[in-house]
Write a protein that holds these residues in place. Structure first.
Motif, PDB file in Angstrom:
ATOM      1  N   TYR A  41      21.899  -3.130  -8.237  1.00 61.61           N
ATOM      2  CA  TYR A  41      21.916  -4.380  -8.996  1.00 61.61           C
ATOM      3  C   TYR A  41      20.477  -4.812  -9.227  1.00 61.61           C
ATOM      4  O   TYR A  41      19.719  -5.017  -8.269  1.00 61.61           O
ATOM      5  CB  TYR A  41      22.691  -5.449  -8.241  1.00 61.61           C
ATOM      6  CG  TYR A  41      22.922  -6.716  -9.043  1.00 61.61           C
ATOM      7  CD1 TYR A  41      23.629  -6.670 -10.241  1.00 61.61           C
ATOM      8  CD2 TYR A  41      22.443  -7.933  -8.600  1.00 61.61           C
ATOM      9  CE1 TYR A  41      23.848  -7.821 -10.985  1.00 61.61           C
ATOM     10  CE2 TYR A  41      22.657  -9.089  -9.326  1.00 61.61           C
ATOM     11  CZ  TYR A  41      23.355  -9.037 -10.514  1.00 61.61           C
ATOM     12  OH  TYR A  41      23.562 -10.172 -11.249  1.00 61.61           O
ATOM     13  N   GLU A  42      20.107  -4.964 -10.493  1.00 62.97           N
ATOM     14  CA  GLU A  42      18.725  -5.272 -10.841  1.00 62.97           C
ATOM     15  C   GLU A  42      18.608  -6.661 -11.462  1.00 62.97           C
ATOM     16  O   GLU A  42      19.429  -7.051 -12.301  1.00 62.97           O
ATOM     17  CB  GLU A  42      18.177  -4.227 -11.812  1.00 62.97           C
ATOM     18  CG  GLU A  42      18.081  -2.839 -11.200  1.00 62.97           C
ATOM     19  CD  GLU A  42      17.262  -1.898 -12.051  1.00 62.97           C
ATOM     20  OE1 GLU A  42      17.351  -1.982 -13.286  1.00 62.97           O
ATOM     21  OE2 GLU A  42      16.509  -1.088 -11.481  1.00 62.97           O
ATOM     22  N   ALA A  43      17.579  -7.378 -11.040  1.00 64.25           N
ATOM     23  CA  ALA A  43      17.260  -8.707 -11.565  1.00 64.25           C
ATOM     24  C   ALA A  43      15.832  -9.008 -11.106  1.00 64.25           C
ATOM     25  O   ALA A  43      15.282  -8.280 -10.262  1.00 64.25           O
ATOM     26  CB  ALA A  43      18.245  -9.755 -11.037  1.00 64.25           C
ATOM     27  N   PRO A  44      15.199 -10.055 -11.617  1.00 65.43           N
ATOM     28  CA  PRO A  44      13.838 -10.396 -11.158  1.00 65.43           C
ATOM     29  C   PRO A  44      13.855 -11.060  -9.787  1.00 65.43           C
ATOM     30  O   PRO A  44      13.558 -12.240  -9.626  1.00 65.43           O
ATOM     31  CB  PRO A  44      13.335 -11.342 -12.251  1.00 65.43           C
ATOM     32  CG  PRO A  44      14.558 -11.970 -12.810  1.00 65.43           C
ATOM     33  CD  PRO A  44      15.615 -10.899 -12.761  1.00 65.43           C
ATOM     34  N   PHE A  45      14.253 -10.279  -8.781  1.00 65.10           N
ATOM     35  CA  PHE A  45      14.395 -10.792  -7.423  1.00 65.10           C
ATOM     36  C   PHE A  45      13.053 -10.980  -6.706  1.00 65.10           C
ATOM     37  O   PHE A  45      13.015 -11.449  -5.571  1.00 65.10           O
ATOM     38  CB  PHE A  45      15.255  -9.836  -6.584  1.00 65.10           C
ATOM     39  CG  PHE A  45      16.698  -9.817  -6.981  1.00 65.10           C
ATOM     40  CD1 PHE A  45      17.462 -10.975  -6.941  1.00 65.10           C
ATOM     41  CD2 PHE A  45      17.299  -8.637  -7.373  1.00 65.10           C
ATOM     42  CE1 PHE A  45      18.805 -10.949  -7.287  1.00 65.10           C
ATOM     43  CE2 PHE A  45      18.645  -8.601  -7.719  1.00 65.10           C
ATOM     44  CZ  PHE A  45      19.401  -9.762  -7.680  1.00 65.10           C
ATOM     45  N   GLY A  46      11.979 -10.603  -7.329  1.00 62.51           N
ATOM     46  CA  GLY A  46      10.675 -10.670  -6.672  1.00 62.51           C
ATOM     47  C   GLY A  46      10.134  -9.279  -6.437  1.00 62.51           C
ATOM     48  O   GLY A  46      10.894  -8.332  -6.204  1.00 62.51           O
ATOM     49  N   GLY A  47       8.844  -9.158  -6.513  1.00 55.74           N
ATOM     50  CA  GLY A  47       8.220  -7.840  -6.408  1.00 55.74           C
ATOM     51  C   GLY A  47       7.744  -7.506  -5.010  1.00 55.74           C
ATOM     52  O   GLY A  47       8.103  -8.142  -4.027  1.00 55.74           O
ATOM     53  N   GLY A  48       6.939  -6.504  -4.959  1.00 52.12           N
ATOM     54  CA  GLY A  48       6.347  -6.051  -3.700  1.00 52.12           C
ATOM     55  C   GLY A  48       4.976  -5.483  -3.982  1.00 52.12           C
ATOM     56  O   GLY A  48       4.534  -5.420  -5.132  1.00 52.12           O
ATOM     57  N   LEU A  49       4.305  -5.061  -2.933  1.00 51.27           N
ATOM     58  CA  LEU A  49       2.910  -4.648  -3.084  1.00 51.27           C
ATOM     59  C   LEU A  49       2.539  -3.585  -2.069  1.00 51.27           C
ATOM     60  O   LEU A  49       2.934  -3.653  -0.906  1.00 51.27           O
ATOM     61  CB  LEU A  49       1.996  -5.866  -2.896  1.00 51.27           C
ATOM     62  CG  LEU A  49       0.498  -5.641  -3.101  1.00 51.27           C
ATOM     63  CD1 LEU A  49       0.198  -5.406  -4.579  1.00 51.27           C
ATOM     64  CD2 LEU A  49      -0.295  -6.839  -2.591  1.00 51.27           C
ATOM     65  N   THR A  50       1.792  -2.602  -2.522  1.00 52.12           N
ATOM     66  CA  THR A  50       1.074  -1.711  -1.615  1.00 52.12           C
ATOM     67  C   THR A  50      -0.400  -1.813  -1.965  1.00 52.12           C
ATOM     68  O   THR A  50      -0.766  -2.278  -3.043  1.00 52.12           O
ATOM     69  CB  THR A  50       1.526  -0.239  -1.738  1.00 52.12           C
ATOM     70  OG1 THR A  50       1.006   0.332  -2.948  1.00 52.12           O
ATOM     71  CG2 THR A  50       3.038  -0.119  -1.711  1.00 52.12           C
ATOM     72  N   PHE A  51      -1.232  -1.413  -1.039  1.00 56.52           N
ATOM     73  CA  PHE A  51      -2.650  -1.315  -1.367  1.00 56.52           C
ATOM     74  C   PHE A  51      -3.239  -0.081  -0.708  1.00 56.52           C
ATOM     75  O   PHE A  51      -2.667   0.490   0.219  1.00 56.52           O
ATOM     76  CB  PHE A  51      -3.435  -2.579  -1.037  1.00 56.52           C
ATOM     77  CG  PHE A  51      -3.432  -3.034   0.407  1.00 56.52           C
ATOM     78  CD1 PHE A  51      -2.781  -2.354   1.423  1.00 56.52           C
ATOM     79  CD2 PHE A  51      -4.113  -4.194   0.753  1.00 56.52           C
ATOM     80  CE1 PHE A  51      -2.812  -2.812   2.745  1.00 56.52           C
ATOM     81  CE2 PHE A  51      -4.152  -4.661   2.066  1.00 56.52           C
ATOM     82  CZ  PHE A  51      -3.487  -3.965   3.053  1.00 56.52           C
ATOM     83  N   THR A  52      -4.369   0.336  -1.229  1.00 57.06           N
ATOM     84  CA  THR A  52      -5.086   1.485  -0.677  1.00 57.06           C
ATOM     85  C   THR A  52      -6.449   0.999  -0.222  1.00 57.06           C
ATOM     86  O   THR A  52      -7.158   0.318  -0.971  1.00 57.06           O
ATOM     87  CB  THR A  52      -5.218   2.600  -1.721  1.00 57.06           C
ATOM     88  OG1 THR A  52      -3.895   2.996  -2.144  1.00 57.06           O
ATOM     89  CG2 THR A  52      -5.920   3.822  -1.135  1.00 57.06           C
ATOM     90  N   VAL A  53      -6.795   1.325   1.017  1.00 57.58           N
ATOM     91  CA  VAL A  53      -8.017   0.809   1.615  1.00 57.58           C
ATOM     92  C   VAL A  53      -8.893   1.943   2.111  1.00 57.58           C
ATOM     93  O   VAL A  53      -8.413   3.045   2.393  1.00 57.58           O
ATOM     94  CB  VAL A  53      -7.704  -0.152   2.779  1.00 57.58           C
ATOM     95  CG1 VAL A  53      -6.847  -1.325   2.299  1.00 57.58           C
ATOM     96  CG2 VAL A  53      -6.994   0.572   3.927  1.00 57.58           C
ATOM     97  N   MET A  54     -10.179   1.669   2.214  1.00 55.95           N
ATOM     98  CA  MET A  54     -11.157   2.671   2.660  1.00 55.95           C
ATOM     99  C   MET A  54     -11.954   2.125   3.829  1.00 55.95           C
ATOM    100  O   MET A  54     -12.230   0.914   3.912  1.00 55.95           O
ATOM    101  CB  MET A  54     -12.101   3.039   1.507  1.00 55.95           C
ATOM    102  CG  MET A  54     -13.262   3.963   1.906  1.00 55.95           C
ATOM    103  SD  MET A  54     -14.300   4.470   0.504  1.00 55.95           S
ATOM    104  CE  MET A  54     -13.310   5.823  -0.148  1.00 55.95           C
ATOM    105  N   SER A  55     -12.344   3.011   4.706  1.00 56.49           N
ATOM    106  CA  SER A  55     -13.198   2.656   5.836  1.00 56.49           C
ATOM    107  C   SER A  55     -14.565   2.185   5.338  1.00 56.49           C
ATOM    108  O   SER A  55     -15.199   2.845   4.502  1.00 56.49           O
ATOM    109  CB  SER A  55     -13.377   3.875   6.746  1.00 56.49           C
ATOM    110  OG  SER A  55     -14.512   3.745   7.560  1.00 56.49           O
ATOM    111  N   ASN A  56     -15.019   1.052   5.857  1.00 60.83           N
ATOM    112  CA  ASN A  56     -16.370   0.583   5.524  1.00 60.83           C
ATOM    113  C   ASN A  56     -17.416   1.598   5.943  1.00 60.83           C
ATOM    114  O   ASN A  56     -18.407   1.815   5.238  1.00 60.83           O
ATOM    115  CB  ASN A  56     -16.640  -0.757   6.209  1.00 60.83           C
ATOM    116  CG  ASN A  56     -15.855  -1.900   5.584  1.00 60.83           C
ATOM    117  OD1 ASN A  56     -15.644  -1.937   4.374  1.00 60.83           O
ATOM    118  ND2 ASN A  56     -15.405  -2.837   6.414  1.00 60.83           N
TER     119      ASN A  56
END
Length: 294
Positions: free
Chosen positions: A227-242
């Motif tokens: 079932y699809e609707a604008p229920f809210g999104g999600g997020l991933t991110f990619t990070v690097m060592s300083n």
């Protein structure tokens, strides 16, 4: 036979010499890691594609090694593992860290966006401006990947999705829990690797998640309705060592900078959006229902 053997040996020597020369050109090797499945779309045509682009843009001076399946990092500890030097680059989900990256969780508000590509670019701009609570300093954020809106993936077909009627729904954030409760369901907090077994054993009757998690862990074989609707999104991110970034000379830092930020965020979300739409369309025996405007 002797001639063939000599020619074969010569070819092996040439090949060995060529490989040795290619390896000698690499001055740095990035250890890229993810808790995602090695068979899924995170580790195929995404993180590896970025690593290939870094190698090409650096003229072969930066090579990479990609490790998936949670061998080096898992979802919810990638940031810390990178900060500790276990990996140089990691893909992770900020929503699994609770309040630690609270400003980024705005992406989960229902109805906020329909196109993750545009949302990802906007989120990067908001983060860079400091509007989301300031800069993340223990690691270097390379890009964001706003994912398509969450959907309900159900174990059994259901007529009325406006009322979940007490069904237990697996999910992984406070915002998703609020949506499930508002629809009459019972939210069950699960980590993504727990989704399959929970569905298979009937501990939950559905999942509120994104297609990526479903296909990454073969949950699609248990699903009978979406079932699809604008229920809210999600997020991933990619990070690097300083430490890794600071170890690079200025010209190679510029390579990383050129493959990070706003444009990279949009590219990441566009890739995921298109890949998941294609996989959803190819599902057999699964009814996909779309909410009406009403």
């Amino acid at each position: 036979m002797t001639i063939i053997l000599k020619r074969g040996l010569g070819a092996v020597l040439v090949l060995t010499s060529t490989l040795g020369a290619a390896q000698a050109e690499a001055e740095f090797t990035m250890r890229i890691a993810a808790g995602a499945s090695s068979n899924g779309n995170v580790c195929n045509n995404y993180l590896d594609a970025w690593g290939d682009r870094v190698r090409e843009a650096s003229g072969g001076r930066i090579e990479y090694e990609l490790t998936c399946d949670g061998a080096l990092v898992g979802m919810g500890n990638g940031v810390d593992r990178v900060a500790q030097g276990v990996a140089d680059v990691a893909w992770d989900a900020p929503g699994t860290y609770g309040a630690r990256f609270a400003g980024l969780n705005v992406i989960g508000v229902p109805g906020l966006y329909t196109d993750p590509e545009a949302a990802s670019g906007a989120l990067w701009n908001a983060y860079a401006s400091g509007a989301l609570g300031g800069e993340i300093t223990d690691v270097r954020v390379l890009w964001f990947q706003a994912v398509p809106n969450n959907s309900f993936f159900m174990l059994e077909p259901r007529e009325d999705f406006s009322n979940l009627g007490g069904l237990q729904i697996g999910m992984g954030s406070q915002i998703r829990a609020a949506v499930v409760e508002a629809m009459g369901g019972v939210p069950v907090a699960l980590r993504v690797p727990e989704y399959y077994q929970s569905m298979q054993r009937g501990a939950v009757q559905g999942l509120m998640t994104t297609p990526g998690a479903v296909f990454d862990f073969s949950i699609d074989e248990l699903v009978h309705q979406v079932y699809e609707a604008p229920f809210g999104g999600g997020l991933t991110f990619t990070v690097m060592s300083n430490d890794f970034y600071n170890s690079l000379p200025a010209d190679l830092q510029a390579v990383i900078d050129g493959l990070s930020g706003h444009d990279q965020s949009r590219w990441a979300s566009a890739y995921l959006r298109d890949d998941e739409a294609e996989k959803l369309a190819a599902l057999e025996g699964v009814e996909i229902r779309h909410a009406t405007e009403a």
